[in-house]
Motif scaffolding. Structure first.
Motif, PDB file in Angstrom:
ATOM      1  N   HIS A 118     -23.703  58.910 -38.029  1.00 59.25           N
ATOM      2  CA  HIS A 118     -23.876  58.124 -36.804  1.00 59.25           C
ATOM      3  C   HIS A 118     -23.833  56.635 -37.139  1.00 59.25           C
ATOM      4  N   HIS A 152     -20.658  53.118 -36.969  1.00 60.73           N
ATOM      5  CA  HIS A 152     -19.657  52.627 -36.019  1.00 60.73           C
ATOM      6  C   HIS A 152     -18.437  53.523 -35.930  1.00 60.73           C
ATOM      7  N   PHE A 153     -18.076  54.173 -37.035  1.00 58.04           N
ATOM      8  CA  PHE A 153     -16.918  55.057 -36.966  1.00 58.04           C
ATOM      9  C   PHE A 153     -17.257  56.376 -36.254  1.00 58.04           C
ATOM     10  N   ILE A 164     -19.503  56.889 -33.980  1.00 53.51           N
ATOM     11  CA  ILE A 164     -19.655  56.626 -32.548  1.00 53.51           C
ATOM     12  C   ILE A 164     -18.280  56.550 -31.878  1.00 53.51           C
ATOM     13  N   THR A 180      -8.895  43.031 -39.986  1.00 52.09           N
ATOM     14  CA  THR A 180     -10.350  42.854 -39.987  1.00 52.09           C
ATOM     15  C   THR A 180     -10.677  41.402 -40.323  1.00 52.09           C
ATOM     16  N   VAL A 181     -11.632  40.845 -39.599  1.00 52.18           N
ATOM     17  CA  VAL A 181     -12.069  39.468 -39.852  1.00 52.18           C
ATOM     18  C   VAL A 181     -13.449  39.511 -40.498  1.00 52.18           C
ATOM     19  N   ALA A 182     -13.567  38.898 -41.665  1.00 52.09           N
ATOM     20  CA  ALA A 182     -14.846  38.883 -42.383  1.00 52.09           C
ATOM     21  C   ALA A 182     -15.822  37.943 -41.668  1.00 52.09           C
ATOM     22  N   PRO A 183     -17.126  38.203 -41.804  1.00 52.21           N
ATOM     23  CA  PRO A 183     -18.109  37.353 -41.123  1.00 52.21           C
ATOM     24  C   PRO A 183     -18.124  35.931 -41.678  1.00 52.21           C
ATOM     25  N   ARG A 211     -31.201  41.904 -33.772  1.00 53.11           N
ATOM     26  CA  ARG A 211     -30.058  41.756 -32.869  1.00 53.11           C
ATOM     27  C   ARG A 211     -30.326  40.999 -31.554  1.00 53.11           C
ATOM     28  N   ASP A 232     -27.958  38.184 -29.781  1.00 48.47           N
ATOM     29  CA  ASP A 232     -27.342  38.448 -28.470  1.00 48.47           C
ATOM     30  C   ASP A 232     -27.659  37.318 -27.489  1.00 48.47           C
ATOM     31  N   LYS A 291     -25.232  34.530 -35.831  1.00 51.56           N
ATOM     32  CA  LYS A 291     -25.006  35.904 -36.311  1.00 51.56           C
ATOM     33  C   LYS A 291     -25.340  36.055 -37.805  1.00 51.56           C
ATOM     34  N   SER A 347     -27.444  46.866 -39.624  1.00 51.10           N
ATOM     35  CA  SER A 347     -26.187  47.518 -39.994  1.00 51.10           C
ATOM     36  C   SER A 347     -24.982  46.709 -39.538  1.00 51.10           C
ATOM     37  N   SER A 348     -25.105  45.988 -38.430  1.00 47.72           N
ATOM     38  CA  SER A 348     -23.975  45.168 -37.990  1.00 47.72           C
ATOM     39  C   SER A 348     -24.151  43.710 -38.418  1.00 47.72           C
ATOM     40  N   GLY A 349     -25.209  43.446 -39.163  1.00 44.36           N
ATOM     41  CA  GLY A 349     -25.442  42.094 -39.654  1.00 44.36           C
ATOM     42  C   GLY A 349     -25.502  42.096 -41.175  1.00 44.36           C
ATOM     43  N   GLN A 406     -31.074  50.637 -36.668  1.00 40.88           N
ATOM     44  CA  GLN A 406     -29.953  49.758 -37.009  1.00 40.88           C
ATOM     45  C   GLN A 406     -30.460  48.500 -37.718  1.00 40.88           C
TER      46      GLN A 406
END
Lengths: 328, 263
Positions: free
Chosen positions: A94, A96-97, A99, A191-194, A238, A242, A248, A254-256, A274
């Motif tokens: 579970h 990002h992929f 989902i 893909t764009v790196a952070p 998060r 937001d 960011k 997980s997304s950071g 997350q």
């Protein structure tokens, strides 16, 4: 039940940690069934990925196809629908992929779907009893899932401990011929790196981390002042990003960013999985939250039920007082 | 562009303490403050911004009961052209698949170019958008945090993947996207705005109007059923400091110094 499959995520020749966790989850469903790894990809390193999965899985069903060089969920779904036996259970991590892939996969396999599974209590006739969470981890639920026509389950990363078993010496079965040309309405571009922020939160031993409890942007200096006194950095969860209160690059999760501080002061952070996924290296966690039921208190070392907006300024004042005493 | 946004009314976790009722079969729903699911609100704002750029209409749809009309009106006050409520006793107890089947039936009655959902709601499923897309055989992308319309026929979208990386893809329309929080800054809705839309009609659709077989949706069609709620026991649980604030501050500083090297 026909089979238990585990879809394996890999990137740059490295198998994701979830591969061993899915194998453990499969054994919880039925210890008598040896799960089958499903893996798709193409090009350099793919054969090595398949071979390495033989340490964990007895059988590896591999689909090598040029269209699958990058993991596009729509293409992979189309490939899996061709090779997975009807009525099977398919496990997917579970993240990002998963989902992206799993809900549609369950529709196309005409099987039941349970997302974000944390626990597997076992079979009860044709039903599987599972544990999930709702409301950001504030409550848990038992869920009964009818598996008579199969099921797709996404498994929460970290929820199942890898089994301590001998290498499976699995065999790789090439299923590529069962999948022909694949096309999708969604095409991967790049893909764009952070961006790296002004402050690198991955390099600090102490993080003063703020969540929704900071309430408004004007309160952010409360955390910044304490961090300055402690020689720490301010990170966040998060909702703070937001709301555009911090960049960011300050987000843990997980997304950071993945951080490894020695001490993590979680202030007004509820503690979603997350968010916690970004916290590594077993830091000493001190949680300050108004809500005594916040999930963060289940994993923290020290908990204080208090308003961070009042608690942090008192900490800052106390450190300043200590510093001035030392200076004298 | 005709944009449909699927939205849900949920207990607002920032306003409520979520407690389990004494029977253990539900959360305590007395006195709960409800609002639109946060991610769905971002999805509506994104839809409004898209039609602002390329023209079109925004419809907000919800599967629920009469009480859910309030969030549809709220989103109409934000600027959505229409709110639609899909409601029937037969829908009660639907699992994710059931909700998706109801929404799919509604989509097939109209003509939409783009469907947006919030990435997930209070149950953390993140499932309905992907299911609707598969049922319609439309492309799908989850965790979307940027949308650009290209030549009115395609989209260039960004997904938020691990470690803050952004995955850029091109998608054919029509498609379904699940919207990640933070994609935009949802506009403020005041009481005045809500009053302005109070008398506008909100059409409702029943199972028969959607030509749905009641046996395939609701509790009757659900293959996934919640059995009970319980309080999770996940980790070791924190040692709770119960002293005065002054004592707690001193203790925390002592621990930060000992464990983290406070100078």
């Amino acid at each position: 039940m026909a089979r238990i499959f585990a879809y394996i995520v890999h990137k740059s020749g490295v198998i994701d940690d979830s591969a061993v966790e899915l194998a453990a989850a499969a054994r919880k469903i039925d210890p008598a069934i040896s799960p089958v790894a499903l893996v798709t990809g193409h090009g350099a390193g793919f054969d090595a990925v398949c071979a390495a999965l033989g340490n964990t899985y007895g059988e590896i069903w591999a689909v090598s196809n040029q269209a699958l060089a990058y993991p596009n969920a729509e293409l992979i779904r189309k490939a899996l629908v061709k090779i997975v036996w009807p009525g099977s259970i398919v496990l997917v991590a579970h993240e990002h992929f998963g989902i992206d892939l799993a809900p549609g996969l369950s529709v196309k396999l005409n099987s039941s779907y349970v997302p974000d599974v944390l626990g597997i209590e076992g079979l009860e006739g044709s039903a599987l009893k599972l544990v999930r969470q709702e409301f950001g981890g504030m409550v848990s639920t038992h869920v009964r899932c009818d598996i008579s026509s199969g099921a797709v389950l996404t498994i929460r990363p970290g929820a199942f401990k890898p089994l301590d078993t001998a290498p499976a010496r699995g065999t790789v079965i090439d299923k590529s011929a069962e999948v022909d040309a694949l096309t999708a309405g969604r095409r991967y571009l790049h893909t764009v790196a952070p961006e790296t922020g002004a402050v690198d939160i991955t390099k600090h031993a102490v993080l003063v981390s703020i969540g929704r409890g900071i309430q408004e942007k004007d309160n952010v200096p409360i955390a910044e002042e304490l961090a300055a006194e402690l020689g720490a950095a301010v990170s966040c969860s998060r909702p703070v990003v937001d709301a555009k209160w911090l960049e960011k690059s300050r987000q843990v999760g997980s997304s950071g960013k993945t951080v490894k501080p020695k001490v993590y002061l979680a202030c007004g952070i509820s503690g979603s999985f997350q968010h916690l996924a970004g916290l590594k290296g077993n830091p000493f966690i001190i949680a300050i939250n108004k809500n005594p039921k916040a999930p963060i208190f289940q994993i923290a070392d020290i908990g204080i039920v208090d308003d961070m907006l009042e608690f942090l300024p008192e900490m800052t004042a106390k450190v300043r007082e200590m510093h001035s005493v030392t200076a004298k | 562009m005709e944009v449909l946004v699927c939205a849900r009314r949920v207990p607002d976790t920032s306003e409520n303490e979520i407690q389990i009722n004494s029977a253990g079969n539900d959360i305590e729903r007395e006195d709960l403050v409800y609002s639109i699911n946060e991610a769905d609100n971002y999805a509506v704002e994104e839809a409004l911004q898209i039609v602002n750029r390329v023209g079109g209409n925004v419809t907000v749809v919800s599967v629920g009961s009469d009480e859910d009309e309030e969030i549809l009106r709220r989103e109409m006050a934000m600027g959505a052209n229409q709110g639609v409520l899909l409601t029937d006793d037969a829908f009660v107890g639907s699992d994710g698949r059931g909700i998706a089947a109801i929404l799919k039936a509604f989509v097939q009655q109209a003509s939409y170019d783009l469907i947006l959902t919030g990435v997930q709601a209070e149950s953390g499923g993140a499932q309905v958008g992907g299911m609707v897309a598969a049922m319609l055989d439309w492309p799908f992308a989850s965790l979307v945090n940027s949308i650009e319309v290209v030549d009115r026929r395609k989209l260039k979208i960004t997904r938020e993947i691990e470690g803050g990386n952004k995955e850029i893809s091109e998608m054919d329309l029509p498609c379904v996207l699940s919207i990640q929080t933070g994609i935009n800054e949802p506009r403020y809705v005041g009481m005045r705005g809500i009053r302005a839309v109070a008398s506008l009609p909100v059409p409702t659709y029943s199972a028969s109007a959607l030509r749905l077989d009641p046996a395939t949706v609701g509790a009757a069609g659900a293959k996934v059923k919640r059995v009970d709620y319980f309080v999770p026991v996940l980790g070791k649980s924190a040692e709770m400091l119960t002293g005065s604030r002054e004592e707690n501050v001193a203790k925390v500083l002592e621990l930060v110094a000992a464990k983290g090297g406070l100078k």
